[in-house]
Scaffold this motif. Structure first.
Motif, mmCIF file in Angstrom:
data_model
loop_
_atom_site.group_PDB
_atom_site.id
_atom_site.type_symbol
_atom_site.label_atom_id
_atom_site.label_comp_id
_atom_site.label_asym_id
_atom_site.label_seq_id
_atom_site.Cartn_x
_atom_site.Cartn_y
_atom_site.Cartn_z
ATOM 1 N N UNK A 4 0.809 -1.229 0.000
ATOM 2 C CA UNK A 4 0.000 0.000 0.000
ATOM 3 C C UNK A 4 0.836 1.269 0.000
ATOM 4 N N UNK A 5 2.043 1.222 -0.557
ATOM 5 C CA UNK A 5 2.872 2.407 -0.673
ATOM 6 C C UNK A 5 3.547 2.830 0.616
ATOM 7 N N UNK A 6 3.570 1.969 1.622
ATOM 8 C CA UNK A 6 4.232 2.286 2.880
ATOM 9 C C UNK A 6 5.736 2.310 2.661
ATOM 10 N N UNK A 7 6.399 3.396 3.015
ATOM 11 C CA UNK A 7 7.855 3.446 2.827
ATOM 12 C C UNK A 7 8.564 2.503 3.800
ATOM 13 N N UNK A 8 9.587 1.832 3.284
ATOM 14 C CA UNK A 8 10.369 0.911 4.106
ATOM 15 C C UNK A 8 11.853 1.110 3.841
ATOM 16 N N UNK A 9 12.662 0.647 4.777
ATOM 17 C CA UNK A 9 14.114 0.608 4.612
ATOM 18 C C UNK A 9 14.515 -0.860 4.707
ATOM 19 N N UNK A 10 15.066 -1.388 3.634
ATOM 20 C CA UNK A 10 15.511 -2.780 3.616
ATOM 21 C C UNK A 10 16.751 -2.936 4.481
ATOM 22 N N UNK A 11 16.834 -4.050 5.206
ATOM 23 C CA UNK A 11 18.048 -4.357 5.950
ATOM 24 C C UNK A 11 19.143 -4.730 4.970
ATOM 25 N N UNK A 12 20.382 -4.376 5.249
ATOM 26 C CA UNK A 12 21.497 -4.827 4.407
ATOM 27 C C UNK A 12 21.626 -6.359 4.502
ATOM 28 N N UNK A 13 22.081 -7.005 3.429
ATOM 29 C CA UNK A 13 22.195 -8.469 3.438
ATOM 30 C C UNK A 13 23.065 -9.018 4.565
ATOM 31 N N UNK A 14 24.158 -8.330 4.913
ATOM 32 C CA UNK A 14 25.010 -8.851 5.979
ATOM 33 C C UNK A 14 24.315 -8.806 7.340
ATOM 34 N N UNK A 15 23.469 -7.807 7.580
ATOM 35 C CA UNK A 15 22.721 -7.728 8.827
ATOM 36 C C UNK A 15 21.652 -8.817 8.869
ATOM 37 N N UNK A 16 20.987 -9.053 7.750
ATOM 38 C CA UNK A 16 19.997 -10.124 7.663
ATOM 39 C C UNK A 16 20.657 -11.472 7.935
ATOM 40 N N UNK A 17 21.821 -11.701 7.351
ATOM 41 C CA UNK A 17 22.535 -12.965 7.559
ATOM 42 C C UNK A 17 22.943 -13.135 9.018
ATOM 43 N N UNK A 18 23.332 -12.047 9.670
ATOM 44 C CA UNK A 18 23.768 -12.125 11.057
ATOM 45 C C UNK A 18 22.620 -12.569 11.974
ATOM 46 N N UNK A 19 21.392 -12.135 11.661
ATOM 47 C CA UNK A 19 20.243 -12.445 12.508
ATOM 48 C C UNK A 19 19.356 -13.553 11.951
ATOM 49 N N UNK A 20 19.743 -14.200 10.863
ATOM 50 C CA UNK A 20 18.842 -15.119 10.185
ATOM 51 C C UNK A 20 18.390 -16.303 11.034
ATOM 52 N N UNK A 21 19.165 -16.747 11.986
ATOM 53 C CA UNK A 21 18.788 -17.903 12.799
ATOM 54 C C UNK A 21 18.327 -17.523 14.202
ATOM 55 N N UNK A 22 18.187 -16.250 14.486
ATOM 56 C CA UNK A 22 17.913 -15.801 15.845
ATOM 57 C C UNK A 22 16.449 -15.474 16.121
ATOM 58 N N UNK A 23 15.571 -15.495 15.143
ATOM 59 C CA UNK A 23 14.188 -15.088 15.376
ATOM 60 C C UNK A 23 13.288 -16.258 15.747
ATOM 61 N N UNK A 24 13.101 -17.210 14.852
ATOM 62 C CA UNK A 24 12.226 -18.350 15.097
ATOM 63 C C UNK A 24 13.043 -19.623 14.898
ATOM 64 N N UNK A 25 13.038 -20.473 15.911
ATOM 65 C CA UNK A 25 13.827 -21.700 15.846
ATOM 66 C C UNK A 25 13.336 -22.580 14.699
#
Length: 81
Positions: A4-25
Motif C-alpha cells: 500500500x505504498x508504505x515506505x520501508x528501509x531494507x536491511x542490508x544483506x550482511x545484517x539479515x545474515x547475522x540475525x537469520x537464525x535468531x528469530x524463530x527456531x
C-alpha cells in the motif's frame, strides 16, 4: 515501498545474515525491513521548514535590506551565517 505504498528501509544483506537464525527456531530469515511511519515524514517536513525559516529570519536581521543586489551583501557577514 512496502504494501500500500508504505515506505520501508531494507536491511542490508550482511545484517539479515547475522540475525537469520535468531528469530524463530527452525526457520531462517532471508529478508527484513523497517517500516517508516508517515508521521516521521510530517516531523521531518516541520523540522526542515522551521530551520529554513529561522535561517531566513537570521539573515534578514543580520543584513537588513539589500534591495535584491547580492553583491551588496558583505562577504564576511554572509560567511558567518
Amino acid at each position: 515501498m512496502g504494501k500500500k505504498g508504505t515506505p520501508i528501509i531494507e536491511w542490508p544483506p550482511d545484517l539479515t545474515a547475522m540475525y537469520q537464525l535468531k528469530f524463530i527456531e527452525g526457520y531462517a530469515l532471508n529478508r527484513a525491513w523497517q517500516v517508516i511511519p508517515p508521521s516521521s515524514f510530517v516531523a521531518l517536513r516541520d523540522t526542515v521548514r522551521n530551520r529554513i525559516l529561522k535561517f531566513g529570519l537570521e539573515i534578514r536581521d543580520e543584513l537588513g535590506t539589500v534591495n535584491n543586489d547580492i553583491h551588496a551583501i558583505p562577504q564576511p557577514k554572509l560567511n558567518s551565517l
